[in-house]
Design a protein around this motif. Structure first.
Motif, short mmCIF file in Angstrom:
data_model
loop_
_atom_site.label_atom_id
_atom_site.label_comp_id
_atom_site.label_asym_id
_atom_site.label_seq_id
_atom_site.Cartn_x
_atom_site.Cartn_y
_atom_site.Cartn_z
N ASP A 90 0.88 -1.32 -0.08
CA ASP A 90 0.02 0.11 -0.13
C ASP A 90 0.82 1.39 -0.13
O ASP A 90 2.08 1.39 0.53
N LYS A 91 0.17 2.49 -0.37
CA LYS A 91 0.96 3.66 -0.44
C LYS A 91 0.78 4.01 0.83
O LYS A 91 -0.15 3.77 1.59
N ASN A 92 2.13 4.67 1.28
CA ASN A 92 2.20 5.17 2.72
C ASN A 92 1.84 6.73 2.62
O ASN A 92 2.40 7.50 1.75
N GLY A 98 -1.00 19.40 8.09
CA GLY A 98 -2.29 19.27 7.76
C GLY A 98 -2.70 18.62 6.56
O GLY A 98 -3.56 18.48 6.17
N GLU A 99 -1.59 18.76 5.51
CA GLU A 99 -1.79 18.25 4.32
C GLU A 99 -1.27 16.61 4.09
O GLU A 99 -0.33 16.33 4.43
N ARG A 100 -2.15 15.91 3.68
CA ARG A 100 -1.86 14.33 3.33
C ARG A 100 -0.92 14.44 2.19
O ARG A 100 -1.31 14.72 0.90
N LYS A 101 0.22 13.66 2.27
CA LYS A 101 0.92 13.53 1.07
C LYS A 101 1.53 11.89 1.07
O LYS A 101 1.73 11.25 2.13
N GLU A 102 1.88 11.65 -0.04
CA GLU A 102 2.46 10.36 -0.40
C GLU A 102 3.86 10.12 0.23
O GLU A 102 4.60 11.14 -0.19
N LYS A 103 4.35 9.28 0.95
CA LYS A 103 5.81 8.78 1.39
C LYS A 103 5.97 7.44 1.16
O LYS A 103 5.71 6.54 2.19
N GLY A 104 6.29 7.16 0.06
CA GLY A 104 6.92 5.84 0.03
C GLY A 104 5.76 4.64 -0.16
O GLY A 104 4.65 4.90 -0.28
#
Length: 236
Positions: A90-92, A98-104
């Protein structure tokens, strides 16, 4: 004459049916509980990995699963006895201001083995798995083999019916009635409760593991069931 006979028989049938319906009913729930020693030990081993890329996450997961598989083979499990019960990449996501970001990515794979319950065998498998470089999370649970499950199930039903019958006879007798028959039996809704979920523990070092499980005894499994019977009763 035929018409008269038909009318007379029809009237008699209605009368008998009406009399039977007018008899009082007794609703009883029969219960049963049995405790038995488990016959199977089930060990679930979960590997988690994380990485900046999908490929890197899968590679780490695969490498550690391969290590764990070889360890299990070393304690006499055949390859076909080692099952994968869960696999996911799954994407982490992380929150930055406060902003959701993809990290690996995060990876997960679960291996499961089961065997005839034996304390020495259990300690051997746990020690080998926990002491490996695979560094798995380990959960232990216990179960019954198919044959004993059927035996327990059948005995639960017998005891539940006997319990319902005994309750009905006692209540009817105290009320100066007797059992005249059974109108309805309901079974299978919310029955056959088989608790006994896994016992979770994370083992990281062989020495700690030995201390944790050397005196580990599997508790009895508790099985319960119920049946609902509607008895027809009549005055004595």
């Amino acid at each position: 004459m035929k018409a008269y006979l038909f009318i007379a028989l029809s009237f008699w049938s209605v009368q008998v049916f009406g009399q039977e319906k007018s008899k009082p009913l007794l609703h009883i729930s029969g219960e049963s509980t049995i405790s038995v020693k488990p016959t199977l030990a089930v060990i679930t081993m979960t590997i988690r990995s994380s990485g900046a890329t999908y490929a890197g996450t899968v590679e780490e997961l695969t490498d550690r699963i391969d290590v764990l598989t070889e360890v299990l083979k070393g304690v006499k499990f055949k390859e076909q006895e080692i099952f994968t019960s869960n696999f996911a990449i799954d994407k982490n996501y992380v929150y930055v201001q406060g902003e959701r970001k993809e990290k690996g990515f995060n990876g997960l794979q679960t291996l499961k083995v089961q065997f005839k319950q034996d304390k020495e065998r259990l300690v051997q498998v746990l020690t080998a798995a926990a002491g490996s470089n695979a560094n798995p999370e380990i959960a232990v649970s216990f179960d019954l083999d198919a044959e004993q499950k059927k035996e327990v199930k059948d005995e639960l039903i017998r005891q539940a019916v006997a319990d319902a019958t005994a309750k009905a006879e006692l209540i009817a007798t105290q009320a100066n009635y007797q059992i005249a028959g059974i109108k309805e039996i309901r079974y299978g809704v919310g029955s056959a409760n088989v608790p006994g979920g896994p016992v979770y523990a994370n083992f990281r070092a062989e020495s700690a593991l030995a201390a944790d499980v050397s005196n580990f005894e599997a508790a009895d499994l508790s099985f319960s069931d119920s049946v609902n019977i509607v008895f027809v009763i009549e005055g004595r």
